[in-house]
Scaffold this motif. Structure first.
Motif, mmCIF file in Angstrom:
data_model
loop_
_atom_site.group_PDB
_atom_site.id
_atom_site.type_symbol
_atom_site.label_atom_id
_atom_site.label_comp_id
_atom_site.label_asym_id
_atom_site.label_seq_id
_atom_site.Cartn_x
_atom_site.Cartn_y
_atom_site.Cartn_z
ATOM 1 N N GLU A 85 -1.989 2.490 11.768
ATOM 2 C CA GLU A 85 -1.231 2.407 10.533
ATOM 3 C C GLU A 85 -1.148 3.786 9.872
ATOM 4 O O GLU A 85 -0.125 4.139 9.292
ATOM 5 N N SER B 271 1.684 -9.815 5.423
ATOM 6 C CA SER B 271 0.590 -8.910 5.111
ATOM 7 C C SER B 271 0.833 -8.271 3.757
ATOM 8 O O SER B 271 1.806 -7.567 3.555
ATOM 9 N N LEU B 272 -0.061 -8.547 2.875
ATOM 10 C CA LEU B 272 0.141 -8.112 1.499
ATOM 11 C C LEU B 272 0.083 -6.598 1.384
ATOM 12 O O LEU B 272 0.717 -6.011 0.527
ATOM 13 N N GLY B 273 -0.709 -5.986 2.260
ATOM 14 C CA GLY B 273 -0.892 -4.542 2.165
ATOM 15 C C GLY B 273 0.405 -3.783 2.352
ATOM 16 O O GLY B 273 0.487 -2.612 2.040
ATOM 17 N N GLN B 274 1.411 -4.468 2.839
ATOM 18 C CA GLN B 274 2.644 -3.753 3.133
ATOM 19 C C GLN B 274 3.790 -4.193 2.258
ATOM 20 O O GLN B 274 4.941 -3.970 2.594
ATOM 21 N N VAL B 275 3.481 -4.812 1.141
ATOM 22 C CA VAL B 275 4.551 -5.186 0.233
ATOM 23 C C VAL B 275 5.403 -3.957 -0.023
ATOM 24 O O VAL B 275 4.896 -2.920 -0.427
ATOM 25 N N GLY C 161 7.439 -1.552 -1.901
ATOM 26 C CA GLY C 161 7.542 -1.288 -3.333
ATOM 27 C C GLY C 161 6.216 -1.503 -4.018
ATOM 28 O O GLY C 161 5.297 -2.090 -3.461
ATOM 29 N N THR C 162 6.137 -1.020 -5.241
ATOM 30 C CA THR C 162 4.887 -1.175 -5.953
ATOM 31 C C THR C 162 4.829 -2.565 -6.540
ATOM 32 O O THR C 162 5.835 -3.085 -7.000
ATOM 33 N N SER D 99 -5.079 -5.515 -4.411
ATOM 34 C CA SER D 99 -5.580 -6.846 -4.744
ATOM 35 C C SER D 99 -6.109 -6.872 -6.181
ATOM 36 O O SER D 99 -5.959 -7.876 -6.880
#
Lengths: 197, 758
Positions: free
Chosen positions: B37, B208-212, B214-215, B258
């Motif tokens: 990553e 996968s939340l880590g890759q949303v 945008g902020t 998170s």
């Protein structure tokens, strides 16, 4: 990572005066350089602006000094850039209150300065910014690591040192370095998982 | 894991890193993925394509997780266009690709001046992309940096209307953030990326939340909790954007994604005025209302938010009254009360101050609902509502008290109930629709009109016509010869009907105002009961008897308040105690002043008092003192306040009586005794103000001390210079003592010790 030409070819063309080629070679290392500069600046915030300044400045100096660079091994161009970045950072500290930049000596290409470096970042101000949010998340995670783990990951992934080179730099046996890197990556992975949970 | 195993894994990992081996031990898959990553994030931007949809690509405008926006020139039309592309790593995903195109088609349907337009969709044989309007402008936050609050509000109103337009088209933007709103030189905002990045991000979000992309700073709580969304999710994002425009920073922060998402779900944002004191209160309210965690607490639509922003711009009252305030108050109050408790323990504050502050705070907490705050504000609709209720009640009262030839008999009953029944119906309707403020207005009107209508009914239907004790002169309405006649019994029964109505409404709405109404009607019912017992006759011939009969009423209310408070219904008991206190004051004073058997008894027991009223008032003061003591024995805070009310009247009773006794003295010795007692007692009250912080003890003590000194001047030391000089000396001495209080006290204590030792 698909590049039309290898870094070596690009640099050879650059030394023969092809500024475009140097621009492209630089572009390939731009983000890694920025991350490295960010931590060398000792910044604990995900604010990236200072590192971007350093990268910009490093780029200008690289254009000025490309004649002194000699290609030795696949990692040598990045190491050369990272050494320039070190100087830039030291100068920033030294001239913190003064504007003393190579930018005064070497200007980006323009109508009055047709031989200046290709301003990759003026045409596309967000080249680096493009992944900025992702990069800042990455910095967050690296910041959350203990100092020695962070150094290990920076050396292994950003500077792309081999474990043998790291062993020399850290003055430790390779076994110990391997363990350090492994543990660092393991912790890094836990942080990544946690931030996704 | 044992050390050897870890070392061997570490060695295998190092070999992989050094590219000495390519064997992937399965245990290392996660670590390798995490490292790859880093590579992906830091890989250089792919080169720009040469042409897309026949347009020459000249640069990159921006990029996000999902793709890039390129600058291109439409050579045919000679204009710049923006081309949005899907990142190559997603281009292979047929599902994502289809959605990318679907969203572009949806976007093409939207034609709004504040939404970026789409020109064309890339042909199937080229990499996925679409061509959009090119917008030269700054992002919303950059543009707003130099604007004043009015201009910011204007900008946000336009953005909110554009978002509402999307909602009308069935599109939830889901990624409203300053970076997605461009503002041009004329301060016209344009929404970008709607639906698209968001829908795709939503997909990714689940993966996968880590890759949303945008902020996540502007996500709504329901997005952060992955719950279903509607337009109100965008309203929350608009609130977060407004917050940033007002204060310079987004409302929620977190060290990790998170953390941030948790903050969005759980934390209340700091009040904007706390961060930027210049923020207009109305804009703060609008912002906080849009940032309510519960979608039902927000503006129901982006248009309502735009309307409220317009109201702010027009200088009208905005409707926003965020419940967050009330919650904030409740939270802070709990903390402060705990502090107070410890202050009282350390005697930083007196018991009385503690009780007072506590009482005020409890009233604050009681107003937990925004509508109660709103109901207390004097606004045009609010004033009109209660004016209407009052006029209604007055009109109904006229129907009952005066006879109108055109409205005799059944029509009078019908008219009275025609006022009562619809107000009940409308009140319940408004209540069920959540319009509590208006509902309470109607229900209060109903509460007021019910006993009046009941009285009218009893009058016209001729029920309960029996006259009190068979004597017409005992009828209150008989004394009011201008009024339509009703019997005491009719009055009593109609008041009785009001009690269950109040009780039911209190249960139904839980609004304490109906407890107040209940207590008021109960007090009136007590008086009506006395009427039926022949009160008018007592007042004519033996008023003391009337006051004597007020005592059970006082006890009744005291008991009611006490029982309610004991059963943890402080909002109900609160309204019974004041009636109890008022009844007690009236009864004891009336008995002392008018009750002849009382005076006769005093005269027989203590003949020297000659049964004078003043002694009875002093006796009342003693009763108040013991009542106060009794109240203080109880731990209930409200009963303490009752005790405070009793204690409050003691100095007036005692010192006025002493003064009057002095004036009325029968002998020289008696006069001297009272003339000296009054200033002495006044001094006692002055000092008695200390332990319970009774300021009125202090003030009335000072007043009566001066009066006593004057009496002595006139009666004992007429024309003697000694008296004023003595007063001057005494005053100076007291002030000197106060100025050197601590050293004097120490000296005094030492000399007392010496005195005792031998």
């Amino acid at each position: 990572m698909v590049s039309p030409t290898s870094t070596f070819d690009l640099l050879e063309q650059a030394k023969n005066g092809d500024r475009e080629a140097l621009s492209r070679a630089f572009e390939k290392h731009r983000r890694r350089l920025a991350v490295l500069a960010h931590f060398k600046l000792g910044s604990r915030t995900p604010e990236f602006a200072d590192a971007e300044d350093v990268v910009q400045e490093t780029c200008l100096r690289a254009f000025r000094d490309i004649g002194h660079f000699s290609y030795q091994s696949p990692g040598s161009f990045f190491r050369w850039l990272s050494a320039i970045a070190d100087h830039v950072i030291v100068d920033r500290v030294r001239y913190r209150n003064r504007e003393c930049r190579a930018g005064e000596e070497v200007r980006f290409r323009s109508e009055t300065n047709p031989l200046g470096p290709e301003p990759a970042d003026t045409k596309t101000p967000s080249r680096l910014l493009a992944q900025r949010e992702a990069i800042e998340r990455l910095l967050d995670r690296l910041n959350a690591l203990p100092e020695d783990y962070r150094q290990a990951i920076l050396m292994a992934k950003i500077e792309r040192l081999s474990t043998a080179e790291m062993a020399v730099r850290l003055n430790k046996p390779r076994d110990a370095v391997a363990l350090l890197v492994y543990r660092a990556v393991k912790r890094f992975r836990e942080l990544s998982d946690a931030s996704e949970a | 894991m044992d050390d050897d195993r870890e070392q061997s894994l570490a060695d295998a990992f190092a070999d992989l890193l050094d590219r000495r081996s390519t064997a992937h031990p399965p245990e290392l898959a996660g670590e390798l993925a995490a490292l790859s990553e880093i590579d992906r994030v830091l890989e250089p931007a792919p080169p720009l394509p040469g042409r897309l949809s026949g347009h020459t690509i000249v640069g990159e405008i921006g990029a996000g997780g999902m793709g890039r926006v390129l600058l291109a020139v439409d050579e045919a039309l000679g204009r710049k266009v923006a081309i949005k592309t899907l990142a190559p790593r997603y281009a292979g995903d047929a599902g994502l690709r289809a959605r990318f195109m679907d969203e572009a088609r949806a976007m093409a349907r939207v034609n709004h001046p504040n939404v970026a337009r789409i020109y064309s969709l890339g042909p199937a044989e080229e990499p996925p992309h679409f061509v959009m309007e090119y917008l030269a402008g700054a992002s919303l936050t950059a543009a707003a940096a130099r604007l004043d609050f009015r201009e910011k509000a204007e900008l946000m109103a336009k953005v909110a209307l554009a978002a509402h337009f999307l909602h009308d088209q069935g599109i939830v933007h889901r990624d409203l953030k300053p970076a997605n709103i461009l503002v041009d030189a004329d301060l016209e905002p344009k929404l970008l990326d709607f639906g698209l990045a968001l829908d795709l991000a939503g997909e990714e979000h689940r993966a996968s939340l880590g890759q949303v992309a945008g902020t996540p700073e502007y996500l709504s709580p329901e997005q952060a909790a992955a719950r279903p969304l509607d337009g109100r999710s965008d309203v929350f994002s608009l609130g977060a954007i407004l917050y940033e425009l007002l204060t310079g920073a987004p409302p929620f922060h977190g060290d990790t994604v998170s953390d941030l998402l948790r903050a969005i779900r759980e934390e209340e944002p700091a009040l904007p005025r706390r961060r930027a004191p210049g923020v207009p209160r109305d804009l703060q309210n609008i912002c906080l209302k849009a940032l309510e965690k519960d979608p039902a607490g927000r503006y129901a639509s982006a248009r309502e938010m735009a309307d409220d922003l317009r109201r702010f711009l027009a200088g009208e009252t905005v409707l926003a009254e965020p419940a967050a305030y009330a919650r904030l108050i409740a939270g802070k109050v709990g903390q402060h009360l705990r502090d107070l408790e410890s202050w009282r323990h350390d005697q930083v504050v007196s018991e009385a101050e503690y009780d007072g502050i506590r009482k005020r705070y409890e009233r604050l907490i009681e107003r937990e609902d925004a509508w109660i705050m709103e109901a207390r504000r004097l606004t045009l609709p609010q004033v009109t509502l209660y004016l209407g209720a009052w006029v209604l009640a007055v009109g109904a009262a006229f129907l009952t008290f005066f006879s109108y030839p055109a409205l005799a008999g059944a029509p009078a009953i019908a008219a009275a109930w025609a006022a009562a029944i619809p107000s009940a119906w409308l009140g319940i309707r408004h209540w069920n629709r959540g319009n509590s403020r208006v509902a309470i207005g109607f229900l209060l009107a109903f509460c007021l009109v019910t006993p009046i209508a009941a009285l009218a009914t009893a009058q016209e239907a001729h029920i309960f016509t029996a006259v009190t004790q068979g004597q017409l002169r005992l009828e209150i309405f008989h004394r009011l010869d201008f009024a339509k006649q009703a019997t005491n019994a009719q009055l009593w029964w109609s008041l009785l009907t009001a009690l269950p109505v109040c009780w039911l409404l209190r249960r139904f709405t839980r609004a304490p105002v109906f407890s107040l109404m209940f207590a008021t009607y109960a007090a009136l019912l007590c008086l009506a009961t006395l009427l039926r017992m022949g009160m008018l006759d007592w007042l004519d011939h033996d008023p003391g008897r009337f006051y004597f009969h007020l005592l059970p009423c006082a006890l009744l209310f005291l008991a009611a308040g006490f029982i309610f408070e004991r059963r943890r219904l402080p909002d109900d008991s609160r309204y019974f105690y004041p009636f109890a206190v008022a009844f007690t004051w009236a009864a004891l004073s009336g008995v002392a002043a008018f009750h002849e058997p009382y005076a006769r008894w005093l005269n027989s027991v203590l003949p020297w008092t000659r049964g004078q009223v003043e002694y009875l008032f002093i006796a009342n003061a003693a009763i108040y003192f013991s009542l106060d003591r009794l109240c203080r024995l109880q731990s209930s805070p409200q009963l303490r306040l009752v005790g405070h009310a009793f204690r409050f009247v003691i100095p007036g009773h005692v010192m006025t009586s002493l003064f009057l006794l002095g004036l009325d003295a029968q002998s020289h010795a008696e006069a001297r005794a009272f003339e000296w007692t009054l200033p002495a007692v006044a001094c006692v009250f002055v000092f008695a103000s200390i332990p319970r912080q009774m300021k009125n003890f202090f003030a009335s003590g000072l007043l009566f001390l001066a009066i006593g000194a004057y009496r002595l001047q006139q009666q004992v030391f007429p024309g003697r210079a000694f008296w004023p000089v003595a007063l001057l000396a005494a005053g100076l001495a007291l002030m000197l003592i106060a100025g050197n209080y601590a050293p004097l006290k120490v000296t005094l204590a030492r000399s007392l010790k010496k005195f005792r030792l031998p």
